[in-house]
Enzyme design. Structure first.
Site, PDB file in Angstrom:
ATOM      1  N   TYR A 138     126.823 -23.729  -7.288  1.00 34.10           N
ATOM      2  CA  TYR A 138     126.715 -25.191  -7.229  1.00 34.10           C
ATOM      3  C   TYR A 138     125.255 -25.590  -7.365  1.00 34.10           C
ATOM      4  O   TYR A 138     124.423 -25.202  -6.546  1.00 34.10           O
ATOM      5  CB  TYR A 138     127.311 -25.659  -5.898  1.00 34.10           C
ATOM      6  CG  TYR A 138     127.299 -27.143  -5.625  1.00 34.10           C
ATOM      7  CD1 TYR A 138     127.206 -28.089  -6.640  1.00 34.10           C
ATOM      8  CD2 TYR A 138     127.404 -27.617  -4.319  1.00 34.10           C
ATOM      9  CE1 TYR A 138     127.221 -29.442  -6.373  1.00 34.10           C
ATOM     10  CE2 TYR A 138     127.427 -28.975  -4.033  1.00 34.10           C
ATOM     11  CZ  TYR A 138     127.327 -29.883  -5.061  1.00 34.10           C
ATOM     12  OH  TYR A 138     127.339 -31.231  -4.783  1.00 34.10           O
ATOM     13  N   LYS A 167     129.283 -25.262 -10.977  1.00 38.15           N
ATOM     14  CA  LYS A 167     129.384 -26.714 -10.804  1.00 38.15           C
ATOM     15  C   LYS A 167     128.003 -27.315 -11.041  1.00 38.15           C
ATOM     16  O   LYS A 167     127.051 -26.993 -10.341  1.00 38.15           O
ATOM     17  CB  LYS A 167     129.895 -27.066  -9.405  1.00 38.15           C
ATOM     18  CG  LYS A 167     129.990 -28.573  -9.153  1.00 38.15           C
ATOM     19  CD  LYS A 167     130.431 -28.868  -7.734  1.00 38.15           C
ATOM     20  CE  LYS A 167     130.385 -30.359  -7.441  1.00 38.15           C
ATOM     21  NZ  LYS A 167     130.648 -30.644  -6.008  1.00 38.15           N
TER      22      LYS A 167
END
Length: 295
Positions: A138, A167
């Site tokens: 992320y 992400k």
């Protein structure tokens, strides 16, 4: 689980609190999860930025993690954010989530001190070696203070066997183009910036990680379906219809705006935990107007 099963609209949950931000309201959490699954989202993600994971005690984090996984009950995949300031604490959370049945864990390199690329890589390697489930890397410098370059992301992706999803939340579409090009189309990436939803799907994003699914899941899902159908005109129309709300959610702060929206929809989830403020009255009125305009 195969990474290919993580696609589409990934709904990020809030963490409902009692009065004054004290205590957890797990019943409200369960209802918020059901709302999104019943609407058709493709995965549920507790304890992210929207879920105020950074503001919970370890005991609360464990409760929310275990409850969420159990309540989802494999109806859709569960992606649990396990980020913490130290590698040891992140490993503890990752192992806990895996033991309770999480399908994927999400890791943001949160740190007080600015981390070197070698330190970030070692952080992911240590977590990866401690668990068997896939890891969603992320990148969100707005919350973590750490901005991972595409080159570093790909280095981690290739070095850590179970880092299999990325992400990207910088809001820079060029990062996604670069992930697609340098990753030779082999790196599943997911958009974490709401106003970028249409461009991200056009760039090849496998999914959209969004708290908006708490409030407008059908519009989110319709956009994804239009993309899958290669119906650009419909996708564009659906995106611009929801863009004012997506912008409002981002600028107003995810926990504050989504919790206010859920209350307006008849599901009180309490206020964000201080020092984060609840949405003020003018913001609530603006949000109500936006939601009413979307029917």
């Amino acid at each position: 689980m195969p990474t290919t099963q993580i696609h589409g609209i990934i709904g990020y949950t809030v963490t409902p609190f009692g009065p004054n931000g004290e205590g957890l309201d797990l019943d409200a959490l369960g209802r918020s999860i059901d709302r999104m699954i019943d609407a058709g989202v493709h995965a549920i993600a507790p304890l992210g930025s929207t879920g105020e994971g950074a503001y919970l005690s370890d005991a609360e984090w464990d409760q929310v993690s275990e409850f969420s996984i159990r309540h989802v009950a494999k109806r859709v995949p569960t992606i649990v954010s396990v980020s913490d300031l130290t590698t040891a604490k992140a490993i503890r959370r990752a192992r806990f989530a895996e033991a309770k049945g999480a399908d994927v864990v999400m890791v943001l390199p949160a740190s007080y001190w600015k981390l070197s690329e070698a330190e970030i890589l070692a952080h992911y390697q240590a977590i990866g070696a401690s668990i068997g489930v896939p890891i969603m890397l992320y990148n969100n410098p707005a919350t973590s203070g750490t901005d991972m370059s595409v080159e570093l992301i790909l280095k981690i992706f290739h070095a850590v066997e179970n880092v299999t999803l990325v992400k990207e939340s910088t809001g820079d579409i060029q990062r996604m183009h670069k992930l697609q090009l340098l990753g030779e189309g082999q790196v599943p990436f997911y958009n974490g910036c709401n106003p970028l939803a249409l461009e991200a799907f056009a760039a090849g994003a496998s999914g959209w990680c969004t708290a908006a699914a708490n409030l407008i899941p059908q519009l989110n899902l319709d956009l994804y379906q239009a993309v899958l159908s290669n119906d650009l005109a419909r996708a564009r129309a659906l995106f611009y219809r929801q863009l004012p709300l997506l912008d409002f959610i981002l600028k107003g702060g995810l926990p504050a705006t989504v919790k206010a929206g859920l209350e307006l929809a008849g599901l009180p989830t309490g206020e964000p935990r201080k020092p984060v403020f609840a949405l003020n009255e003018s913001g609530r009125q603006q949000l109500q107007t936006l939601l009413q305009s979307l029917g």
